[in-house]
Every structure is written in C-alpha cells, then in structure tokens.
Design a protein around this motif. Structure first.
Motif, short mmCIF file in Angstrom:
data_model
loop_
_atom_site.label_atom_id
_atom_site.label_comp_id
_atom_site.label_asym_id
_atom_site.label_seq_id
_atom_site.Cartn_x
_atom_site.Cartn_y
_atom_site.Cartn_z
N GLU A 15 0.84 -1.19 0.00
CA GLU A 15 0.00 0.00 0.00
C GLU A 15 0.88 1.25 0.00
OE1 GLU A 15 -3.95 -0.52 2.31
OE2 GLU A 15 -2.35 -1.40 3.55
N ILE A 16 0.38 2.29 -0.69
CA ILE A 16 1.12 3.55 -0.73
C ILE A 16 0.27 4.70 -0.21
CG2 ILE A 16 2.50 2.83 -2.73
CD1 ILE A 16 0.76 4.88 -4.37
N VAL A 17 0.94 5.79 0.09
CA VAL A 17 0.29 7.05 0.44
C VAL A 17 0.83 8.08 -0.55
CG1 VAL A 17 0.16 8.90 2.16
CG2 VAL A 17 0.05 6.51 2.88
N VAL A 18 -0.07 8.84 -1.16
CA VAL A 18 0.31 9.97 -2.00
C VAL A 18 0.06 11.21 -1.16
CG1 VAL A 18 -0.12 11.21 -4.15
CG2 VAL A 18 -0.28 8.71 -4.11
N SER A 19 1.12 11.93 -0.88
CA SER A 19 1.05 13.07 0.03
C SER A 19 1.43 14.35 -0.70
CB SER A 19 2.02 12.83 1.20
OG SER A 19 2.13 13.97 2.00
N ALA A 20 0.61 15.38 -0.56
CA ALA A 20 0.92 16.67 -1.15
C ALA A 20 1.69 17.49 -0.13
CB ALA A 20 -0.35 17.39 -1.56
N SER A 21 2.86 17.97 -0.53
CA SER A 21 3.67 18.84 0.32
C SER A 21 3.81 20.18 -0.39
CB SER A 21 5.03 18.21 0.58
OG SER A 21 4.91 17.02 1.30
N VAL A 22 2.81 21.00 -0.27
CA VAL A 22 2.71 22.32 -0.89
C VAL A 22 2.83 22.20 -2.41
CG1 VAL A 22 3.48 24.71 -0.91
CG2 VAL A 22 3.59 23.40 1.21
N ASN A 23 4.03 22.26 -2.96
CA ASN A 23 4.20 22.27 -4.40
C ASN A 23 4.82 21.00 -4.97
OD1 ASN A 23 6.66 22.73 -3.27
ND2 ASN A 23 7.25 24.39 -4.61
N ILE A 24 4.90 19.95 -4.15
CA ILE A 24 5.41 18.67 -4.62
C ILE A 24 4.49 17.55 -4.16
CG2 ILE A 24 7.82 19.44 -4.66
CD1 ILE A 24 8.23 17.80 -2.08
N ILE A 25 4.62 16.42 -4.80
CA ILE A 25 3.87 15.23 -4.42
C ILE A 25 4.88 14.17 -3.98
CG2 ILE A 25 2.39 13.37 -5.25
CD1 ILE A 25 1.21 15.40 -7.24
N GLU A 26 4.60 13.54 -2.85
CA GLU A 26 5.46 12.47 -2.35
C GLU A 26 4.69 11.16 -2.42
OE1 GLU A 26 7.94 15.07 0.95
OE2 GLU A 26 6.33 13.77 1.63
N ILE A 27 5.40 10.10 -2.78
CA ILE A 27 4.81 8.76 -2.79
C ILE A 27 5.58 7.93 -1.77
CG2 ILE A 27 4.32 6.70 -4.17
CD1 ILE A 27 4.35 8.56 -6.65
N TRP A 28 4.85 7.41 -0.78
CA TRP A 28 5.44 6.69 0.34
C TRP A 28 4.87 5.28 0.45
CZ3 TRP A 28 8.42 8.63 4.59
CH2 TRP A 28 8.71 10.00 4.55
N ASP A 29 5.65 4.38 1.02
CA ASP A 29 5.10 3.14 1.53
C ASP A 29 4.22 3.52 2.71
OD1 ASP A 29 5.29 0.05 1.93
OD2 ASP A 29 5.70 0.92 3.91
N LYS A 30 3.02 2.95 2.78
CA LYS A 30 2.04 3.36 3.80
C LYS A 30 2.58 3.21 5.23
CE LYS A 30 -2.79 2.66 5.16
NZ LYS A 30 -2.82 2.12 6.49
N GLU A 31 3.19 2.08 5.53
CA GLU A 31 3.69 1.85 6.89
C GLU A 31 4.82 2.83 7.25
OE1 GLU A 31 4.67 -2.21 7.75
OE2 GLU A 31 2.73 -2.93 7.01
N LYS A 32 5.72 3.08 6.31
CA LYS A 32 6.83 4.00 6.56
C LYS A 32 6.31 5.42 6.76
CE LYS A 32 10.52 1.61 4.11
NZ LYS A 32 10.95 0.62 4.68
N TYR A 33 5.33 5.82 5.96
CA TYR A 33 4.74 7.15 6.07
C TYR A 33 4.10 7.33 7.45
CZ TYR A 33 1.78 11.20 5.21
OH TYR A 33 1.17 12.42 5.29
#
Length: 105
Positions: free
Chosen positions: A58-76
């Motif tokens: 599973e992943i998390v797509v996270s918006a950080s103001v002007n960028i998008i981060e893609i994380w492993d869900k558990e690590k995030y």
C-alpha cells in the motif's frame, strides 16, 4: 516540471568546488527519472525507486505544498507518528519567525 526546473536553477548556482555541495547534488539527483502517465491515467514507478523507497503493497500519495510524495504506507505512518511529538516545537521554529518571508528557504 516547472517546480523541478526552478529548483534545479537554485541547485546549479551552488559552488561545485565545495565537496559538500557536490555530495548534495549527487545524492539529491540520484535516481531522478522522467515518468509519464499511461493511457489509463496510471503512473508506473520504476522498480529501482520502488526498491529504494521500500514500497511494499500500500502507498500514500502526500501533497507537500508544491510537490507530491509517494510513500510506503507503513513507513509514512511511522514518520508522521514520530514527527507528531515534536510538531508544536517545529511549527514554532519554522513558522513563528517575525520576518517569515525573509527566512523561508
């Protein structure tokens, strides 16, 4: 792409005769790849970046103001949980400055 180009303008101004700067540039740009969305609107993350990031299922797509981060869900979730303890102090230090426009970089 515009955000990346603006950032690269700043990076390219660094003095390359300083070892720290060269080390930063090398690590910051390591693994950079152009990725396109397919006809179905999907984004294929290159296998080496999946391995590097530790993405499992599973992943998390996270918006950080002007960028998008893609994380492993558990690590995030772990990073967010760890950071939550110090968030008030961090917020005060970063955003509680008198002259915020001059201090942000």
């Amino acid at each position: 792409m515009k955000e990346w180009e603006d950032l690269m303008v700043k990076v390219n101004k660094l003095n390359r005769f300083k070892k720290k700067n060269n080390d930063f540039i090398r690590r910051f740009t390591a693994g950079v790849k152009m990725v396109e969305v397919d006809a179905a609107g999907r984004l294929l993350i290159p296998k080496d970046l999946v391995a590097f990031s530790g993405i499992t299922k599973e992943i998390v797509v996270s918006a950080s103001v002007n960028i998008i981060e893609i994380w492993d869900k558990e690590k995030y979730e772990k990073v967010i949980d760890d950071a939550a303890v110090d968030f008030a102090e961090l917020a005060e230090e970063v955003m509680g400055q008198d002259n915020i426009d001059d201090e942000l970089s």
